[in-house]
Design a protein around this motif. Sequence first.
Motif, PDB file in Angstrom:
ATOM      1  N   ASP A 161      -0.230  -3.430  -7.569  1.00 14.15           N
ATOM      2  CA  ASP A 161      -0.287  -4.824  -7.995  1.00 14.15           C
ATOM      3  C   ASP A 161       1.070  -5.479  -7.767  1.00 14.15           C
ATOM      4  O   ASP A 161       2.114  -4.805  -7.794  1.00 14.15           O
ATOM      5  CB  ASP A 161      -0.658  -4.916  -9.480  1.00 14.15           C
ATOM      6  CG  ASP A 161      -2.092  -4.475  -9.739  1.00 14.15           C
ATOM      7  OD1 ASP A 161      -2.914  -4.612  -8.807  1.00 14.15           O
ATOM      8  OD2 ASP A 161      -2.375  -3.993 -10.846  1.00 14.15           O
ATOM      9  N   GLN A 162       1.076  -6.781  -7.571  1.00 11.08           N
ATOM     10  CA  GLN A 162       2.310  -7.518  -7.322  1.00 11.08           C
ATOM     11  C   GLN A 162       2.616  -8.466  -8.482  1.00 11.08           C
ATOM     12  O   GLN A 162       1.730  -8.814  -9.257  1.00 11.08           O
ATOM     13  CB  GLN A 162       2.190  -8.326  -6.026  1.00 11.08           C
ATOM     14  CG  GLN A 162       1.963  -7.484  -4.794  1.00 11.08           C
ATOM     15  CD  GLN A 162       1.853  -8.346  -3.553  1.00 11.08           C
ATOM     16  OE1 GLN A 162       2.783  -9.070  -3.191  1.00 11.08           O
ATOM     17  NE2 GLN A 162       0.716  -8.283  -2.888  1.00 11.08           N
ATOM     18  N   PRO A 163       3.880  -8.889  -8.570  1.00 12.74           N
ATOM     19  CA  PRO A 163       4.231  -9.844  -9.621  1.00 12.74           C
ATOM     20  C   PRO A 163       3.781 -11.253  -9.253  1.00 12.74           C
ATOM     21  O   PRO A 163       3.358 -11.508  -8.122  1.00 12.74           O
ATOM     22  CB  PRO A 163       5.759  -9.760  -9.667  1.00 12.74           C
ATOM     23  CG  PRO A 163       6.155  -9.390  -8.278  1.00 12.74           C
ATOM     24  CD  PRO A 163       5.055  -8.479  -7.788  1.00 12.74           C
ATOM     25  N   ASP A 164       3.896 -12.153 -10.186  1.00 14.32           N
ATOM     26  CA  ASP A 164       3.643 -13.567  -9.918  1.00 14.32           C
ATOM     27  C   ASP A 164       4.943 -14.169  -9.397  1.00 14.32           C
ATOM     28  O   ASP A 164       5.889 -14.386 -10.156  1.00 14.32           O
ATOM     29  CB  ASP A 164       3.195 -14.265 -11.211  1.00 14.32           C
ATOM     30  CG  ASP A 164       2.901 -15.751 -10.991  1.00 14.32           C
ATOM     31  OD1 ASP A 164       2.988 -16.200  -9.833  1.00 14.32           O
ATOM     32  OD2 ASP A 164       2.624 -16.448 -11.988  1.00 14.32           O
ATOM     33  N   VAL A 177       0.846  -1.189   0.000  1.00 11.51           N
ATOM     34  CA  VAL A 177       0.000   0.000   0.000  1.00 11.51           C
ATOM     35  C   VAL A 177       0.883   1.242   0.000  1.00 11.51           C
ATOM     36  O   VAL A 177       2.077   1.175   0.310  1.00 11.51           O
ATOM     37  CB  VAL A 177      -0.945   0.010   1.213  1.00 11.51           C
ATOM     38  CG1 VAL A 177      -1.880  -1.183   1.180  1.00 11.51           C
ATOM     39  CG2 VAL A 177      -0.159   0.028   2.522  1.00 11.51           C
ATOM     40  N   PHE A 178       0.302   2.382  -0.368  1.00  9.16           N
ATOM     41  CA  PHE A 178       1.103   3.610  -0.446  1.00  9.16           C
ATOM     42  C   PHE A 178       0.275   4.822  -0.063  1.00  9.16           C
ATOM     43  O   PHE A 178      -0.965   4.813  -0.103  1.00  9.16           O
ATOM     44  CB  PHE A 178       1.676   3.798  -1.853  1.00  9.16           C
ATOM     45  CG  PHE A 178       0.642   4.002  -2.933  1.00  9.16           C
ATOM     46  CD1 PHE A 178       0.071   5.252  -3.160  1.00  9.16           C
ATOM     47  CD2 PHE A 178       0.238   2.938  -3.738  1.00  9.16           C
ATOM     48  CE1 PHE A 178      -0.881   5.446  -4.145  1.00  9.16           C
ATOM     49  CE2 PHE A 178      -0.709   3.113  -4.725  1.00  9.16           C
ATOM     50  CZ  PHE A 178      -1.272   4.367  -4.935  1.00  9.16           C
ATOM     51  N   TYR A 211       6.781   2.566 -12.829  1.00  8.36           N
ATOM     52  CA  TYR A 211       5.941   2.639 -11.638  1.00  8.36           C
ATOM     53  C   TYR A 211       4.454   2.633 -12.002  1.00  8.36           C
ATOM     54  O   TYR A 211       3.994   3.357 -12.896  1.00  8.36           O
ATOM     55  CB  TYR A 211       6.255   3.887 -10.815  1.00  8.36           C
ATOM     56  CG  TYR A 211       5.531   3.897  -9.495  1.00  8.36           C
ATOM     57  CD1 TYR A 211       6.060   3.271  -8.383  1.00  8.36           C
ATOM     58  CD2 TYR A 211       4.275   4.501  -9.386  1.00  8.36           C
ATOM     59  CE1 TYR A 211       5.383   3.241  -7.170  1.00  8.36           C
ATOM     60  CE2 TYR A 211       3.587   4.488  -8.186  1.00  8.36           C
ATOM     61  CZ  TYR A 211       4.142   3.843  -7.089  1.00  8.36           C
ATOM     62  OH  TYR A 211       3.457   3.814  -5.905  1.00  8.36           O
ATOM     63  N   GLY A 212       3.699   1.793 -11.285  1.00  5.11           N
ATOM     64  CA  GLY A 212       2.260   1.721 -11.475  1.00  5.11           C
ATOM     65  C   GLY A 212       1.817   0.799 -12.590  1.00  5.11           C
ATOM     66  O   GLY A 212       0.621   0.559 -12.751  1.00  5.11           O
ATOM     67  N   VAL A 213       2.757   0.279 -13.365  1.00  8.47           N
ATOM     68  CA  VAL A 213       2.435  -0.632 -14.474  1.00  8.47           C
ATOM     69  C   VAL A 213       2.753  -2.056 -14.016  1.00  8.47           C
ATOM     70  O   VAL A 213       3.923  -2.422 -13.879  1.00  8.47           O
ATOM     71  CB  VAL A 213       3.233  -0.289 -15.744  1.00  8.47           C
ATOM     72  CG1 VAL A 213       2.882  -1.257 -16.878  1.00  8.47           C
ATOM     73  CG2 VAL A 213       2.956   1.152 -16.170  1.00  8.47           C
ATOM     74  N   SER A 214       1.731  -2.855 -13.781  1.00  2.71           N
ATOM     75  CA  SER A 214       1.943  -4.191 -13.215  1.00  2.71           C
ATOM     76  C   SER A 214       2.746  -5.088 -14.145  1.00  2.71           C
ATOM     77  O   SER A 214       3.492  -5.961 -13.684  1.00  2.71           O
ATOM     78  CB  SER A 214       0.593  -4.840 -12.887  1.00  2.71           C
ATOM     79  OG  SER A 214      -0.239  -4.888 -14.034  1.00  2.71           O
ATOM     80  N   MET A 266      15.287  -0.359  -4.736  1.00  3.24           N
ATOM     81  CA  MET A 266      16.526  -0.606  -5.460  1.00  3.24           C
ATOM     82  C   MET A 266      16.698   0.510  -6.485  1.00  3.24           C
ATOM     83  O   MET A 266      15.997   0.535  -7.497  1.00  3.24           O
ATOM     84  CB  MET A 266      16.504  -1.982  -6.145  1.00  3.24           C
ATOM     85  CG  MET A 266      17.822  -2.348  -6.823  1.00  3.24           C
ATOM     86  SD  MET A 266      17.749  -3.951  -7.682  1.00  3.24           S
ATOM     87  CE  MET A 266      17.597  -5.057  -6.285  1.00  3.24           C
ATOM     88  N   GLY A 267      17.603   1.429  -6.205  1.00  4.84           N
ATOM     89  CA  GLY A 267      17.741   2.588  -7.087  1.00  4.84           C
ATOM     90  C   GLY A 267      16.487   3.434  -7.044  1.00  4.84           C
ATOM     91  O   GLY A 267      16.065   3.916  -5.988  1.00  4.84           O
ATOM     92  N   GLU A 268      15.828   3.598  -8.199  1.00  3.50           N
ATOM     93  CA  GLU A 268      14.583   4.363  -8.278  1.00  3.50           C
ATOM     94  C   GLU A 268      13.367   3.447  -8.397  1.00  3.50           C
ATOM     95  O   GLU A 268      12.272   3.910  -8.724  1.00  3.50           O
ATOM     96  CB  GLU A 268      14.645   5.316  -9.480  1.00  3.50           C
ATOM     97  CG  GLU A 268      15.746   6.374  -9.363  1.00  3.50           C
ATOM     98  CD  GLU A 268      15.782   7.310 -10.551  1.00  3.50           C
ATOM     99  OE1 GLU A 268      15.043   7.037 -11.534  1.00  3.50           O
ATOM    100  OE2 GLU A 268      16.514   8.308 -10.506  1.00  3.50           O
ATOM    101  N   TRP A 269      13.541   2.163  -8.137  1.00  2.00           N
ATOM    102  CA  TRP A 269      12.455   1.192  -8.279  1.00  2.00           C
ATOM    103  C   TRP A 269      11.997   0.672  -6.920  1.00  2.00           C
ATOM    104  O   TRP A 269      12.795   0.480  -6.014  1.00  2.00           O
ATOM    105  CB  TRP A 269      12.909  -0.005  -9.121  1.00  2.00           C
ATOM    106  CG  TRP A 269      13.402   0.328 -10.481  1.00  2.00           C
ATOM    107  CD1 TRP A 269      12.914   1.273 -11.340  1.00  2.00           C
ATOM    108  CD2 TRP A 269      14.509  -0.286 -11.163  1.00  2.00           C
ATOM    109  NE1 TRP A 269      13.634   1.286 -12.502  1.00  2.00           N
ATOM    110  CE2 TRP A 269      14.625   0.329 -12.428  1.00  2.00           C
ATOM    111  CE3 TRP A 269      15.401  -1.309 -10.839  1.00  2.00           C
ATOM    112  CZ2 TRP A 269      15.588  -0.034 -13.363  1.00  2.00           C
ATOM    113  CZ3 TRP A 269      16.368  -1.673 -11.769  1.00  2.00           C
ATOM    114  CH2 TRP A 269      16.457  -1.042 -13.009  1.00  2.00           C
ATOM    115  N   ILE A 270      10.691   0.396  -6.825  1.00  2.00           N
ATOM    116  CA  ILE A 270      10.199  -0.356  -5.680  1.00  2.00           C
ATOM    117  C   ILE A 270      10.620  -1.811  -5.886  1.00  2.00           C
ATOM    118  O   ILE A 270      10.644  -2.308  -7.015  1.00  2.00           O
ATOM    119  CB  ILE A 270       8.660  -0.218  -5.545  1.00  2.00           C
ATOM    120  CG1 ILE A 270       8.203  -0.625  -4.154  1.00  2.00           C
ATOM    121  CG2 ILE A 270       7.926  -0.972  -6.631  1.00  2.00           C
ATOM    122  CD1 ILE A 270       8.520   0.337  -3.069  1.00  2.00           C
TER     123      ILE A 270
END
Length: 417
Positions: free
Chosen positions: A299-302, A286-287, A338-341, A315-319
């Motif tokens: 959304d999360q990855p598989d 959540v944010f 960001y925001g693109v699952s 990690m750097g500029e990534w969640i």
Amino acid sequence: MEPTTITTTTTISTSLPPHQPPKKTKTTTYKHPPPPPTTPPTTPPHHSPPPTQLLIPSLPNELTLEILTRLPTKSLIKFTTISKPWNLTITSPHFTKSHLSTSLKNPLHPHHYLLHYSTRPHFSLHQTPLQTVTNCPGSISKAMTHPMQCPDKSSWLVGSINGLVCVAFDENELILWNPCLRKHRRVPRVNVEAKRGCFLLYGFAYDNVGDDYKVVALLCLFSNVDVFENVVMLYSAKSDRWKKIDGFKDCVPLNDSGKFVNGKVHWATNTGLKLDSGRRCNWSIVFVDVGDESSGELDQPDYGEGKYNLVLGVMGEWICVLCDDGENHLDFWVMKEYGVSESWTKFASISCLNGPRTAVLGIYEPPLCLLNDGNMLMFGRNLVMYNLLDDSHSSLKISDFYACIEALVYVESLVLP
């Protein structure tokens, strides 16, 4: 159009003897109205533009400024005493941002430091230049003190942005601190009613649009098993005030400090106190957006089949999500857009080739930083450098790091808290 003519007459009366004229008249003619009276400037000195005179007579100012933006902050602080033009230039907001931008883009990280808390021989704060950590085995860390340091108070590092470090003490005390400038700001206490069974968590953030440093406070209230709620508060350094905002109500945060990416503070949460099958069934991200003060869920990855311990990081500029199978394998997932699952990517996979992970890397945490040479700095029970190019890793020896309980990397800067 003919110029305007203004005539003024000045009469001077004096007490003179009878044989002298009693009055004297002086007439002055202006072809234009007299100029208005001047007023002193209202702009604070530190907002003044760089001076027009040359800082170094033999060099153009543009070249001088380019050189200054590459120097360490401590050197620049000394240079402010050279003269008033030097002081106005170095302390101006424009130069502060230029110097920070140059430092962040430098691939060698000469102005970055590793800041960490150790518990042996006693609870203390230490720092080491990042270049020293990565290039000089057996580095010696330097003991640090901060303005609120007290042996009777527990403290932890909330986060670091642009050279400012947010430190929390005993839950309801905070400072924004620039270790290089040795300046700090005390944040007012969160004005919420504390109830039995509640605790406070924080996330440090920067609002790029408003050019404002902010803190998100998450007050977690537990009244009974599986009965809980969250109150979200937002602090603005510009206004020096807290205010209550809408946020996520019915989830339990799993990481102590919020993770800042893309103008938002993130927490890993669980929607229930009881985990299904010891795994991640209710695990979510959540944010809180510190710009428009909205909240949401990513959304999360598989992650694939199996049981994993999931840890949220940056990690750097990534969640980033660290996916740990609990034995000898780690996967690092990053959201590259960001925001693109669909942009979730398995960035790296680590296998501990030398046996059980407790013998090599210890308890894993998200990476401290990602270096441009393909190395990733991590820490657990010790400090580890992992090479993404050849899938190798090695332990790094730093004094007082063997008892480290938390760490972060910050860049020195001229940013005022």
